[in-house]
Design a protein around this motif. Structure first.
Motif, PDB file in Angstrom:
ATOM      1  N   ALA A 283      33.832  71.770  40.975  1.00 24.90           N
ATOM      2  CA  ALA A 283      34.132  72.331  42.338  1.00 24.90           C
ATOM      3  C   ALA A 283      32.691  72.793  42.994  1.00 24.90           C
ATOM      4  CB  ALA A 283      35.138  73.284  41.882  1.00 24.90           C
ATOM      5  N   ALA A 284      31.780  72.836  42.364  1.00 23.07           N
ATOM      6  CA  ALA A 284      30.617  73.569  42.964  1.00 23.07           C
ATOM      7  C   ALA A 284      29.786  72.477  43.347  1.00 23.07           C
ATOM      8  CB  ALA A 284      29.915  74.328  41.886  1.00 23.07           C
ATOM      9  N   LEU A 285      30.037  71.169  43.267  1.00 26.37           N
ATOM     10  CA  LEU A 285      29.106  69.962  43.769  1.00 26.37           C
ATOM     11  C   LEU A 285      28.977  69.964  45.256  1.00 26.37           C
ATOM     12  CD1 LEU A 285      29.967  67.399  41.143  1.00 26.37           C
ATOM     13  CD2 LEU A 285      28.202  68.980  40.909  1.00 26.37           C
TER      14      LEU A 285
ATOM     15  N   THR B 139      19.183  76.355  33.640  1.00 26.74           N
ATOM     16  CA  THR B 139      20.330  75.585  33.640  1.00 26.74           C
ATOM     17  C   THR B 139      20.828  75.426  32.076  1.00 26.74           C
ATOM     18  OG1 THR B 139      21.221  73.219  33.775  1.00 26.74           O
ATOM     19  CG2 THR B 139      18.708  73.532  33.112  1.00 26.74           C
ATOM     20  N   THR B 140      22.006  75.481  31.915  1.00 23.88           N
ATOM     21  CA  THR B 140      22.674  75.414  30.826  1.00 23.88           C
ATOM     22  C   THR B 140      23.242  74.144  30.345  1.00 23.88           C
ATOM     23  OG1 THR B 140      24.601  76.480  31.350  1.00 23.88           O
ATOM     24  CG2 THR B 140      22.869  77.897  30.433  1.00 23.88           C
TER      25      THR B 140
ATOM     26  N   ALA C 220      24.475  75.741  39.687  1.00 20.22           N
ATOM     27  CA  ALA C 220      24.957  74.811  40.448  1.00 20.22           C
ATOM     28  C   ALA C 220      23.878  73.949  41.340  1.00 20.22           C
ATOM     29  CB  ALA C 220      26.039  75.248  41.606  1.00 20.22           C
ATOM     30  N   ALA C 221      23.011  74.677  41.759  1.00 21.80           N
ATOM     31  CA  ALA C 221      21.822  74.315  42.532  1.00 21.80           C
ATOM     32  C   ALA C 221      21.166  73.152  41.615  1.00 21.80           C
ATOM     33  CB  ALA C 221      20.989  75.109  43.197  1.00 21.80           C
TER      34      ALA C 221
ATOM     35  N   ALA D 287      27.330  67.672  28.963  1.00 15.77           N
ATOM     36  CA  ALA D 287      28.012  68.685  28.383  1.00 15.77           C
ATOM     37  C   ALA D 287      27.764  69.942  29.178  1.00 15.77           C
ATOM     38  CB  ALA D 287      27.780  68.893  26.824  1.00 15.77           C
ATOM     39  N   VAL D 288      28.962  70.398  29.516  1.00 18.01           N
ATOM     40  CA  VAL D 288      28.743  71.650  30.554  1.00 18.01           C
ATOM     41  C   VAL D 288      29.438  72.773  29.892  1.00 18.01           C
ATOM     42  CG1 VAL D 288      28.196  70.509  32.641  1.00 18.01           C
ATOM     43  CG2 VAL D 288      30.698  70.928  31.948  1.00 18.01           C
TER      44      VAL D 288
END
Length: 373
Positions: free
Chosen positions: A158-160, A2-3, A131-132, A124-125
């Motif tokens: 949108a990936a949730l 994850t980032t 996504a997972a 912050a993304v």
């Protein structure tokens, strides 16, 4: 890997085994022994620091606030904490960008946290997200609603998973296709507020002229037509599907417009209000003809538009928080709404050129004045 970066206002996380103690504390007066036990449990997590994290991230530096057992006991009894129990959490996704853009999103987060009693976690993304991992983290934290800020926040949301409610905010939404399945608040100002300000400044105005690309701005024009009727104005709209067509229309419209009764509105439309070559031509034509122009983009006021409106970021955050709490309570979805939490800017040089005398009292009704004193 994850980032995602946990950012903005961290709240103390309950240690393992704390939920039962928390219920005891909320049920009545907390024995000092229970508070001491919680403090002991927290000790390993805070052994490296003098207190709990309580401030926004500013380049990786956190403000550390020391906390005593009595303060912890008071926090656990607080109305805000009690009100949030059982309601789940609100997650805020915002772009991991630098200043000055970062400050706008932090302002929105501030408003969200000020308005809601539900627990808020902010992330912050950037474009490299898992996504997972994000879905798992949100569910682990009891997230009921996600507020997606900015274009990047919207892309990540949108990936949730579909069972997480998403509200959008702080992003320009420019087409029917984009807003079809979304709920929240666009960053484009509500035409009703723009038209009301126009009538206040220029009460003799009867027509508002707008050039727009239907692929991008038709949804806003539907709102604008109704708003114009409400202000006793005629909205005269002209479609332009490319920059060349828009330029020809502006030349014709400024040539035939009545400077006493007509005004030109510049919406957020990258086709018909292109910044590089088209906007300077529009401003020149407006100056020479005396036809007032007003804009949905506050930057245009610096360049010569009579007035414009810009987001009030903290108030926008508060409105998003209210919508999020409504979603948690089961309120029906409302679609995407234009922005009503706004600051207003005026260009006094342009006003003077048009023969408008903006006195001191009237100037005080504007949040931003150009040229700056």
């Amino acid at each position: 890997m994850t980032t995602l970066l946990f950012n903005a206002r961290r709240r103390p996380r309950a240690p393992r085994g704390a939920p039962a103690l928390l219920l005891l504390l909320l049920a009545g007066p907390a024995p000092r022994a229970i508070a001491n036990a919680i403090a002991d449990d927290l000790a390993p997590a805070t052994a490296q620091a003098p207190g709990l994290l309580e401030r926004y991230d500013s380049g990786g530096q956190y403000g550390m606030l020391p906390i005593t057992v009595s303060q912890l006991e008071d926090q656990l009894r607080s109305p805000d904490l009690q009100a949030s129990v059982g309601k789940g959490a609100i997650a805020v996704l915002y772009p991991n960008v630098s200043e000055p853009f970062r400050g706008a999103f932090i302002g929105m987060i501030q408003g969200i946290e000020e308005r809601t009693r539900v627990r808020v976690r902010s992330y912050a993304v950037d474009t490299r997200f898992d996504a997972a991992d994000l879905n798992a983290q949100l569910k682990r934290n009891g997230t009921r609603v996600v507020i997606a800020l900015g274009r990047q926040g919207l892309n990540v949301a949108a990936a949730l998973d579909s069972d997480i409610e998403v509200l959008v905010g702080g992003a320009l939404l420019l087409s029917d296709a984009e807003i079809a399945n979304l709920n929240g608040i666009s960053l484009t100002p509500d035409p009703a507020l723009l038209f009301a300000r126009l009538r206040a400044l220029l009460p003799e105005t009867r027509r508002v002229i707008v050039v727009y690309d239907p692929k991008k701005t038709e949804w806003l024009l539907r709102i604008a037509r109704e708003a114009a009727r409400g202000q006793g104005l005629e909205l005269v709209s002209h479609e332009a599907r490319d920059l060349g067509q828009a330029a020809q229309l502006y030349a014709t419209l400024f040539g035939s417009a009545d400077s006493r009764r007509d005004a030109v509105w510049l919406p957020h439309d990258t086709t018909t209000v292109e910044e590089g070559t088209l906007l300077p031509l529009i401003l020149k034509q407006a100056w020479n003809s005396g036809v007032p122009i007003f804009s949905s983009n506050v930057l245009h006021v610096k360049k010569g538009a009579l007035f414009a409106m810009s987001p009030n970021n903290v108030e926008l955050g508060r409105s998003l928080a209210s919508s999020a709490e409504g979603a948690i309570a089961g309120e029906r979805k409302k679609g995407v709404q234009p922005l009503r939490e706004l600051h207003t800017a005026i260009n006094l040089r342009t006003a003077s050129h048009m023969g408008l005398n903006i006195g001191y009292q009237q100037q005080r009704t504007f949040d931003l004045i150009y040229p700056e004193p």
